[in-house]
Motif scaffolding. Structure first.
Motif, PDB file in Angstrom:
ATOM      1  N   LEU A 220     -16.533  52.094   3.087  1.00 56.82           N
ATOM      2  CA  LEU A 220     -17.581  53.431   2.286  1.00 56.82           C
ATOM      3  C   LEU A 220     -16.255  53.941   1.518  1.00 56.82           C
ATOM      4  O   LEU A 220     -16.554  54.411   0.527  1.00 56.82           O
ATOM      5  CB  LEU A 220     -18.957  53.469   2.594  1.00 56.82           C
ATOM      6  CG  LEU A 220     -20.067  52.526   3.127  1.00 56.82           C
ATOM      7  CD1 LEU A 220     -21.361  53.623   3.903  1.00 56.82           C
ATOM      8  CD2 LEU A 220     -20.134  52.287   1.985  1.00 56.82           C
ATOM      9  N   ALA A 221     -15.825  54.415   3.016  1.00 53.80           N
ATOM     10  CA  ALA A 221     -15.581  55.786   2.320  1.00 53.80           C
ATOM     11  C   ALA A 221     -13.975  55.420   1.880  1.00 53.80           C
ATOM     12  O   ALA A 221     -13.272  55.724   0.555  1.00 53.80           O
ATOM     13  CB  ALA A 221     -14.114  56.843   3.587  1.00 53.80           C
ATOM     14  N   GLY A 222     -13.241  53.978   2.073  1.00 54.45           N
ATOM     15  CA  GLY A 222     -12.330  53.466   1.322  1.00 54.45           C
ATOM     16  C   GLY A 222     -12.081  52.850  -0.405  1.00 54.45           C
ATOM     17  O   GLY A 222     -11.554  52.712  -0.995  1.00 54.45           O
ATOM     18  N   PHE A 223     -13.493  51.773  -0.358  1.00 54.08           N
ATOM     19  CA  PHE A 223     -13.653  51.890  -1.726  1.00 54.08           C
ATOM     20  C   PHE A 223     -13.775  53.466  -2.593  1.00 54.08           C
ATOM     21  O   PHE A 223     -13.294  53.114  -4.010  1.00 54.08           O
ATOM     22  CB  PHE A 223     -15.173  51.664  -2.097  1.00 54.08           C
ATOM     23  CG  PHE A 223     -15.659  51.355  -3.126  1.00 54.08           C
ATOM     24  CD1 PHE A 223     -15.602  50.242  -3.751  1.00 54.08           C
ATOM     25  CD2 PHE A 223     -16.313  52.047  -3.860  1.00 54.08           C
ATOM     26  CE1 PHE A 223     -15.972  49.360  -4.846  1.00 54.08           C
ATOM     27  CE2 PHE A 223     -16.462  51.698  -5.180  1.00 54.08           C
ATOM     28  CZ  PHE A 223     -16.122  50.010  -5.475  1.00 54.08           C
ATOM     29  N   ALA A 224     -14.252  54.306  -2.139  1.00 57.47           N
ATOM     30  CA  ALA A 224     -14.601  55.644  -2.993  1.00 57.47           C
ATOM     31  C   ALA A 224     -12.656  56.227  -3.632  1.00 57.47           C
ATOM     32  O   ALA A 224     -12.534  56.422  -3.964  1.00 57.47           O
ATOM     33  CB  ALA A 224     -14.847  56.892  -2.266  1.00 57.47           C
ATOM     34  N   ILE A 268      -0.465  61.257   8.222  1.00 60.99           N
ATOM     35  CA  ILE A 268      -0.327  62.381   8.945  1.00 60.99           C
ATOM     36  C   ILE A 268      -1.337  62.788   9.509  1.00 60.99           C
ATOM     37  O   ILE A 268      -1.430  63.336  11.060  1.00 60.99           O
ATOM     38  CB  ILE A 268       1.123  62.549   8.697  1.00 60.99           C
ATOM     39  CG1 ILE A 268       2.382  61.460   8.526  1.00 60.99           C
ATOM     40  CG2 ILE A 268       1.847  63.133   9.910  1.00 60.99           C
ATOM     41  CD1 ILE A 268       3.473  61.844   7.616  1.00 60.99           C
ATOM     42  N   VAL A 269      -1.823  63.995   8.699  1.00 55.90           N
ATOM     43  CA  VAL A 269      -2.838  64.276   8.578  1.00 55.90           C
ATOM     44  C   VAL A 269      -4.084  64.400   9.529  1.00 55.90           C
ATOM     45  O   VAL A 269      -4.398  65.175  10.508  1.00 55.90           O
ATOM     46  CB  VAL A 269      -3.168  65.028   7.653  1.00 55.90           C
ATOM     47  CG1 VAL A 269      -4.379  66.791   7.673  1.00 55.90           C
ATOM     48  CG2 VAL A 269      -1.912  66.076   7.063  1.00 55.90           C
ATOM     49  N   GLN A 270      -4.110  63.122   9.670  1.00 54.92           N
ATOM     50  CA  GLN A 270      -6.116  63.114  10.279  1.00 54.92           C
ATOM     51  C   GLN A 270      -5.644  62.642  11.640  1.00 54.92           C
ATOM     52  O   GLN A 270      -6.469  62.365  12.082  1.00 54.92           O
ATOM     53  CB  GLN A 270      -6.185  61.491   9.583  1.00 54.92           C
ATOM     54  CG  GLN A 270      -5.642  60.435  10.157  1.00 54.92           C
ATOM     55  CD  GLN A 270      -5.278  59.032  11.156  1.00 54.92           C
ATOM     56  OE1 GLN A 270      -7.156  58.845  11.385  1.00 54.92           O
ATOM     57  NE2 GLN A 270      -4.262  58.570  12.076  1.00 54.92           N
ATOM     58  N   ARG A 278     -13.254  61.564  11.231  1.00 58.55           N
ATOM     59  CA  ARG A 278     -11.026  61.426  10.097  1.00 58.55           C
ATOM     60  C   ARG A 278     -11.533  61.068   8.629  1.00 58.55           C
ATOM     61  O   ARG A 278     -12.140  61.701   7.397  1.00 58.55           O
ATOM     62  CB  ARG A 278     -10.512  60.781  10.115  1.00 58.55           C
ATOM     63  CG  ARG A 278     -10.565  61.336  11.383  1.00 58.55           C
ATOM     64  CD  ARG A 278      -9.389  60.224  12.549  1.00 58.55           C
ATOM     65  NE  ARG A 278      -8.695  60.825  13.840  1.00 58.55           N
ATOM     66  CZ  ARG A 278      -7.608  60.373  14.243  1.00 58.55           C
ATOM     67  NH1 ARG A 278      -7.758  58.868  14.755  1.00 58.55           N
ATOM     68  NH2 ARG A 278      -7.006  60.866  15.893  1.00 58.55           N
ATOM     69  N   GLN A 279     -12.888  60.244   8.464  1.00 59.66           N
ATOM     70  CA  GLN A 279     -13.439  59.432   7.200  1.00 59.66           C
ATOM     71  C   GLN A 279     -14.731  60.365   6.294  1.00 59.66           C
ATOM     72  O   GLN A 279     -14.640  60.085   5.318  1.00 59.66           O
ATOM     73  CB  GLN A 279     -14.245  58.416   7.318  1.00 59.66           C
ATOM     74  CG  GLN A 279     -13.240  57.078   8.239  1.00 59.66           C
ATOM     75  CD  GLN A 279     -13.948  55.785   8.103  1.00 59.66           C
ATOM     76  OE1 GLN A 279     -13.944  54.967   7.575  1.00 59.66           O
ATOM     77  NE2 GLN A 279     -13.914  55.745   9.624  1.00 59.66           N
ATOM     78  N   GLY A 315      -7.013  63.651   0.632  1.00 62.75           N
ATOM     79  CA  GLY A 315      -7.842  62.648   1.162  1.00 62.75           C
ATOM     80  C   GLY A 315      -8.183  61.175   1.166  1.00 62.75           C
ATOM     81  O   GLY A 315      -8.668  60.190   2.163  1.00 62.75           O
ATOM     82  N   GLN A 316      -7.974  61.169   0.403  1.00 60.51           N
ATOM     83  CA  GLN A 316      -7.581  58.880   0.228  1.00 60.51           C
ATOM     84  C   GLN A 316      -6.709  58.740   1.677  1.00 60.51           C
ATOM     85  O   GLN A 316      -7.154  57.468   2.079  1.00 60.51           O
ATOM     86  CB  GLN A 316      -6.953  59.132  -1.140  1.00 60.51           C
ATOM     87  CG  GLN A 316      -7.077  57.564  -1.255  1.00 60.51           C
ATOM     88  CD  GLN A 316      -5.950  56.341  -0.941  1.00 60.51           C
ATOM     89  OE1 GLN A 316      -4.741  56.925  -0.991  1.00 60.51           O
ATOM     90  NE2 GLN A 316      -6.297  55.036  -0.111  1.00 60.51           N
ATOM     91  N   GLY A 317      -5.958  59.672   1.714  1.00 51.91           N
ATOM     92  CA  GLY A 317      -4.581  58.579   2.487  1.00 51.91           C
ATOM     93  C   GLY A 317      -5.435  58.954   4.480  1.00 51.91           C
ATOM     94  O   GLY A 317      -5.315  57.723   5.072  1.00 51.91           O
ATOM     95  N   ILE A 318      -6.017  60.422   4.775  1.00 52.42           N
ATOM     96  CA  ILE A 318      -7.009  60.303   5.626  1.00 52.42           C
ATOM     97  C   ILE A 318      -7.905  58.791   6.204  1.00 52.42           C
ATOM     98  O   ILE A 318      -8.494  58.927   7.034  1.00 52.42           O
ATOM     99  CB  ILE A 318      -7.881  61.929   5.968  1.00 52.42           C
ATOM    100  CG1 ILE A 318      -6.960  62.491   5.873  1.00 52.42           C
ATOM    101  CG2 ILE A 318      -9.144  62.057   6.451  1.00 52.42           C
ATOM    102  CD1 ILE A 318      -7.425  64.503   5.223  1.00 52.42           C
TER     103      ILE A 318
END
Length: 405
Positions: A220-224, A268-270, A278-279, A315-318
């Protein structure tokens, strides 16, 4: 009976595959700064550029679905070398292209190479990590992927501005890099447990029971997040030229690279965020970033675009790293490449199909309205993903292991 590799894990092998991963993925975004030359040379409309991009999407999804799990049977190294060979064929096709047909073939081959590499290289980097580096292995894999995607527009932007033959020279440079990557991969040890009797088949979009809950939330998060990646790779350069008046390939490539660099920073931030949030945090970053990207249109503001790029990239990287790390750790070893490839099927649907629709919208509504429509619809999608993530956390049983731990 399986033939299991007893090859030791070495820092050089780990770094070699990570480098090859980045070089291969660099080729998939190399055309970003070259599309305008195709438009000038052949008179392509935004819709035709979208058709060329669609060829890439077909190649990626086809490779992920048809051969996404073959490295579990044939070995990681063989599939990585195959992916580099296809990438080299793509570069040569672009060098000798003289119109739409060969450009589409070049993008199709580029997509196939990406489809081979994404799941296989991600797993190979993780498996080759020396014990002392194991905690950073997932980051190395995802950062190699995202930085490779980012370096493509940056490299082509520099080369088209400083050297002649802008429609050929960047691919010639990338071809030389592919040769270096192939030599490096050829020397790395095999990490997969190769069956004595190989059984090749179409990738099944089925998941082991133990990984399903983590997979759904990560998807879900990855798709966005990858919808945003697709926008920057395919459409944002036109936005910069038409709305903001930027025409330097170096500047445009640098801004696109900024998104991917910030994605690596977000990965890295995550680690500083509690695993279960995180997500969700990544989704919030995507929403805020998209708001600023949308604002750059009416305000004609480069600052708004840059701020949106940074925040959306983080946000995408996290969300990307948190989701992939959970999936990799939950998947059984003998199905790890299959599960990882299934995750990337979701991501490449996101990076491809919405952007094709956006390209059509640009043709009929103009880049400004299409960008605002993209920002609004993607924000809505991210908010839905965020709501479902929060509901999933609320329904999690007390004492259950949080995602990412």
């Amino acid at each position: 009976m399986k033939a299991v590799s007893a090859a030791p894990q070495s820092p050089l092998a780990f770094l070699a595959v990570a480098l090859a991963f980045a070089i291969n993925m660099m080729g998939t975004t190399l055309p970003t700064a070259i599309y305008r030359y195709y438009q000038q040379q052949y008179g392509f409309t935004p819709t035709v550029i979208t058709v060329i991009y669609a060829s890439y999407a077909i190649g990626v999804l086809g490779a992920l679905l048809l051969i996404g799990n073959w490295s579990d049977q044939l070995g990681r190294r063989r599939m990585l070398l195959a992916g580099l060979c296809v990438s080299a064929a793509s570069a040569l096709t672009f060098v000798f292209s003289d119109g739409l047909a060969l450009l589409m073939l070049g993008r199709l081959l580029s997509g196939i190479s990406a489809g081979i590499f994404t799941g296989t290289a991600t797993v190979a980097v993780i498996e080759l990590a020396p014990p002392a580096w194991r905690g950073k292995a997932t980051f190395a894999a995802t950062a190699s992927n995202m930085l490779g995607l980012g370096f493509g527009p940056l490299l082509s932007g520099i080369l088209v501005e400083l050297f002649p033959r802008p429609m050929q020279f960047p691919y010639m440079v990338h071809l030389a890099l592919i040769v270096i990557a192939a030599i490096a991969v050829f020397r790395v040890p095999e990490t997969a447990a190769i069956p004595a009797r190989v059984k090749l088949g179409v990738q099944k979009l089925s998941l082991p029971a133990e990984v399903r809950a983590a997979f759904i939330l990560a998807a879900l998060a990855g798709f966005a997040g990858f919808v945003v990646v697709g926008f920057f790779a395919a459409v944002a350069p036109q936005l910069m030229r038409v709305v903001l008046g930027l025409h330097s390939g170096i500047v445009i490539g640098s801004i696109v690279f900024l998104l991917f660099a910030c994605s690596a920073l977000g990965q890295i931030v995550q680690t500083l965020i509690a695993a279960r949030w995180r997500q969700a945090t990544g989704c919030i970053g995507l929403v805020l970033g998209l708001v600023w990207v949308g604002l750059c249109v009416p305000e004609r503001s480069l600052g708004a675009l840059l701020l949106g790029t940074v925040v959306a990239g983080i946000g995408q990287g996290i969300s990307f790293r948190a989701g992939l790390g959970e999936i990799a750790s939950a998947a059984p070893a003998h199905r790890r490449a299959e599960v990882t490839s299934s995750f990337f099927v979701v991501l490449y649907v996101a990076i491809s199909l919405p952007v094709i629709g956006l390209g059509i919208a640009v043709q009929f509504a103009g880049i400004e309205r299409a960008t605002l429509l993209f920002a609004g619809l993607t924000i809505a999608l991210v908010l839905i993903a965020l709501l479902l993530l929060m509901l999933g956390q609320m329904n999690r049983k007390p004492g259950a292991a949080p995602i990412g731990d």
